[in-house]
Design an enzyme around this catalytic site. Structure first.
Site, mmCIF file in Angstrom:
data_model
loop_
_atom_site.group_PDB
_atom_site.id
_atom_site.type_symbol
_atom_site.label_atom_id
_atom_site.label_comp_id
_atom_site.label_asym_id
_atom_site.label_seq_id
_atom_site.Cartn_x
_atom_site.Cartn_y
_atom_site.Cartn_z
ATOM 1 N N CYS A 125 0.823 -1.224 0.000
ATOM 2 C CA CYS A 125 0.000 0.000 0.000
ATOM 3 C C CYS A 125 0.850 1.265 0.000
ATOM 4 O O CYS A 125 0.335 2.347 -0.296
ATOM 5 C CB CYS A 125 -0.947 0.002 1.196
ATOM 6 S SG CYS A 125 -2.021 -1.433 1.241
ATOM 7 N N HIS A 261 -3.378 6.959 2.873
ATOM 8 C CA HIS A 261 -3.763 5.670 2.289
ATOM 9 C C HIS A 261 -5.175 5.322 2.740
ATOM 10 O O HIS A 261 -5.499 5.366 3.926
ATOM 11 C CB HIS A 261 -2.781 4.578 2.708
ATOM 12 C CG HIS A 261 -3.255 3.206 2.349
ATOM 13 N ND1 HIS A 261 -3.688 2.892 1.084
ATOM 14 C CD2 HIS A 261 -3.396 2.077 3.086
ATOM 15 C CE1 HIS A 261 -4.077 1.628 1.053
ATOM 16 N NE2 HIS A 261 -3.907 1.114 2.259
ATOM 17 N N ASN A 291 -10.276 -0.389 -0.149
ATOM 18 C CA ASN A 291 -8.808 -0.346 -0.086
ATOM 19 C C ASN A 291 -8.254 -0.862 -1.412
ATOM 20 O O ASN A 291 -8.382 -2.046 -1.722
ATOM 21 C CB ASN A 291 -8.339 -1.225 1.076
ATOM 22 C CG ASN A 291 -6.828 -1.154 1.276
ATOM 23 O OD1 ASN A 291 -6.105 -0.670 0.407
ATOM 24 N ND2 ASN A 291 -6.367 -1.648 2.415
HETATM 25 O O1 UT7 Z 1 -3.922 -1.395 3.494
HETATM 26 C C1 UT7 Z 1 -3.260 -1.576 4.709
HETATM 27 C C2 UT7 Z 1 -3.703 -2.762 5.355
HETATM 28 N N1 UT7 Z 1 -5.031 -2.857 5.873
HETATM 29 C C3 UT7 Z 1 -5.503 -2.105 6.873
HETATM 30 O O2 UT7 Z 1 -5.006 -1.074 7.217
HETATM 31 C C4 UT7 Z 1 -6.704 -2.634 7.612
HETATM 32 C C5 UT7 Z 1 -6.430 -2.611 9.087
HETATM 33 N N2 UT7 Z 1 -7.431 -3.212 9.935
HETATM 34 C C6 UT7 Z 1 -8.724 -2.807 9.971
HETATM 35 O O3 UT7 Z 1 -9.130 -1.936 9.236
HETATM 36 C C7 UT7 Z 1 -9.642 -3.449 11.000
HETATM 37 O O4 UT7 Z 1 -8.894 -4.175 11.908
HETATM 38 C C8 UT7 Z 1 -10.705 -4.364 10.357
HETATM 39 C C9 UT7 Z 1 -11.674 -3.521 9.557
HETATM 40 C C10 UT7 Z 1 -10.047 -5.386 9.448
HETATM 41 C C11 UT7 Z 1 -11.489 -5.085 11.437
HETATM 42 O O5 UT7 Z 1 -12.112 -4.169 12.307
HETATM 43 P P1 UT7 Z 1 -12.119 -4.437 13.872
HETATM 44 O O6 UT7 Z 1 -12.959 -3.415 14.504
HETATM 45 O O7 UT7 Z 1 -10.669 -4.519 14.292
HETATM 46 O O8 UT7 Z 1 -12.850 -5.834 13.978
HETATM 47 P P2 UT7 Z 1 -12.267 -7.196 14.560
HETATM 48 O O9 UT7 Z 1 -11.146 -7.689 13.717
HETATM 49 O O10 UT7 Z 1 -11.978 -6.964 15.999
HETATM 50 O O11 UT7 Z 1 -13.473 -8.176 14.378
HETATM 51 C C12 UT7 Z 1 -14.603 -8.042 15.184
HETATM 52 C C13 UT7 Z 1 -15.562 -9.157 14.855
HETATM 53 C C14 UT7 Z 1 -14.946 -10.544 14.853
HETATM 54 O O12 UT7 Z 1 -15.875 -11.421 15.433
HETATM 55 P P3 UT7 Z 1 -15.664 -11.970 16.921
HETATM 56 O O13 UT7 Z 1 -14.379 -12.723 16.890
HETATM 57 O O14 UT7 Z 1 -15.603 -10.737 17.786
HETATM 58 O O15 UT7 Z 1 -16.871 -12.803 17.151
HETATM 59 C C15 UT7 Z 1 -14.819 -10.886 13.386
HETATM 60 O O16 UT7 Z 1 -14.922 -12.274 13.130
HETATM 61 O O17 UT7 Z 1 -16.087 -8.951 13.539
HETATM 62 C C16 UT7 Z 1 -16.001 -10.182 12.800
HETATM 63 N N3 UT7 Z 1 -15.855 -9.871 11.400
HETATM 64 C C17 UT7 Z 1 -16.897 -9.596 10.616
HETATM 65 N N4 UT7 Z 1 -18.219 -9.547 10.853
HETATM 66 C C18 UT7 Z 1 -19.025 -9.227 9.829
HETATM 67 C C19 UT7 Z 1 -14.714 -9.757 10.675
HETATM 68 N N5 UT7 Z 1 -15.015 -9.427 9.402
HETATM 69 C C20 UT7 Z 1 -16.353 -9.329 9.349
HETATM 70 C C21 UT7 Z 1 -17.241 -9.003 8.304
HETATM 71 N N6 UT7 Z 1 -18.556 -8.958 8.601
HETATM 72 N N7 UT7 Z 1 -16.817 -8.710 7.056
#
Ligand code: UT7
Length: 340
Positions: A125, A261, A291
């Site tokens: 990225c 980004h 993204n």
């Molecule tokens: O380009 C550079 C690289 N990428 C980034 O910069 C992305 C960086 N990370 C992020 O943007 C965030 O960490 C995410 C958007 C990927 C995730 O957001 P979060 O608030 O950190 O959510 P989480 O990973 O803590 O997940 C919370 C819950 C999980 O369920 P449990 O374990 O709490 O029951 C996930 O399984 O949300 C679940 N989950 C989803 N639910 C519905 C993960 N993806 C999804 C989804 N839909 N698409």
């Protein structure tokens, strides 16, 4: 051109180079969150509230990264009023190349009708800003224009069944034509990497470390530890932005527009808040593009220009973070001639 190396990764060089044209290459097909929710256990509400993403462009089956890149490059040259014969180098920043071999840039150069030097930069990225550093140096010392293109077909490298990753990414390309200009300022730059734990965001198998044999199991898809990446993204983009501002002797109030980004609206909000920049000065397109990795900053820059957000003489701060880990930031003056 001399480097000020107070900080080992901050390049104090300010290149006499300007962006003479911008162009984009976006696939026609738009996929909404609701369409993804019909296939995956996710929802429009989850995606919007966690990321700010509402939709993404998705390449057609016949389209690959080089097609999007060539479209963006062609549009950028037309925008600059230049022809391919004016270009001395074609540089493609991508982490989703058409092939493992060869690079994507020679294919793009051929599509544009040139045999000049063409090579890829893979800084994930951070690739476009890294490409500006490399391409800017070439434009400053060469005798013509350099085409820097960020291009990705990320939807081809995500696991269609992995909701945590698939919903985040989109396809597209953005290009900038760099030309030497004694009135212009491109820099300072801050670039760095930390490759100690590449598994935070990577495709585990299919490279030379763990090749995938035609019959063997392996994981070619993009995997991410989202929470770890989130924290690093905020920390690194803030530190890197501060580094270029400090090196330039500028404060956050001198920044007319921040183009970060576009991975997640919450990450951009956190960066803006920690830097103390007025949120109205941060340009956000993650809602419509999702993204797009190395393409996200040139796509956002072109969008900002089209919306009249880049005034002549504006000081623009670009900051990026991605797999590697890598990060890259720089300042640039928009349309410096009119400002002079
Ligand atoms: O380009 C550079 C690289 N990428 C980034 O910069 C992305 C960086 N990370 C992020 O943007 C965030 O960490 C995410 C958007 C990927 C995730 O957001 P979060 O608030 O950190 O959510 P989480 O990973 O803590 O997940 C919370 C819950 C999980 O369920 P449990 O374990 O709490 O029951 C996930 O399984 O949300 C679940 N989950 C989803 N639910 C519905 C993960 N993806 C999804 C989804 N839909 N698409």
């Amino acid at each position: 051109m001399t480097a000020t190396l107070e900080h080992p990764r901050t390049v104090g060089t300010v290149l006499p180079v300007r962006i003479a044209g911008l162009g984009v290459g976006l696939p026609a097909r738009i996929v909404t969150n609701d369409e993804l929710a019909a296939e995956l256990d996710t929802s429009d509400d989850w995606i919007r509230s966690r990321t700010g993403i509402a939709q993404r462009h998705v390449a057609a089956p016949h389209e690959a990264t080089s097609d999007l890149a060539a479209a963006a490059g062609k549009a950028a040259l037309a925008d600059a009023g230049l022809g391919i014969e004016d270009v001395t180098t074609v540089l493609v920043a991508t982490t989703s190349p058409d092939h493992r071999v060869p690079g994507t840039a020679p294919l793009v150069a051929a599509a544009l009708g040139t045999e000049v030097s063409a090579f890829d930069v893979n800084a994930a990225c951070s690739g476009f800003v890294t490409g500006l550093r490399v391409g800017g140096a070439l434009a400053a010392t060469g005798d013509g224009a350099v085409l820097v293109i960020g291009a990705e077909t990320m939807t081809r490298i995500v696991d269609p069944e992995d909701r945590a990753v698939r919903v985040l990414f989109g396809d597209g390309a953005g290009a900038a034509v760099l030309v030497p200009d004694e009135h212009a300022h491109l820099g300072p730059f801050d670039l760095g990497s930390d490759g100690l734990d590449p598994s935070m965001l990577w495709c585990p198998d299919g490279g030379t470390r763990t090749p995938i044999a035609p019959t063997a199991d392996g994981d070619p898809y993009l995997r991410m530890r989202g929470g770890d990446i989130y924290r690093h993204a905020v920390t690194r983009m803030v530190a890197s932005s501060r580094a270029v501002l400090d090196t330039a002797g500028l404060g956050v109030d001198d920044v007319d527009l921040l183009v970060g980004h576009q991975a997640n609206a919450r990450i951009l909000d956190a960066v803006v808040q920690r830097l103390g920049i007025d949120p109205d000065r941060s340009h956000v397109t993650v809602d419509v593009h999702a993204n797009t990795s190395a393409a996200s900053i040139p796509l956002a820059l072109a969008d900002a220009r089209d919306r009249g957000r880049l005034k002549p003489g504006a000081t623009v701060l670009l900051t990026a973070f991605g797999a590697g880990l890598t990060w890259a930031s720089c300042l640039l003056t928009w349309d410096p001639e009119e400002d002079a």
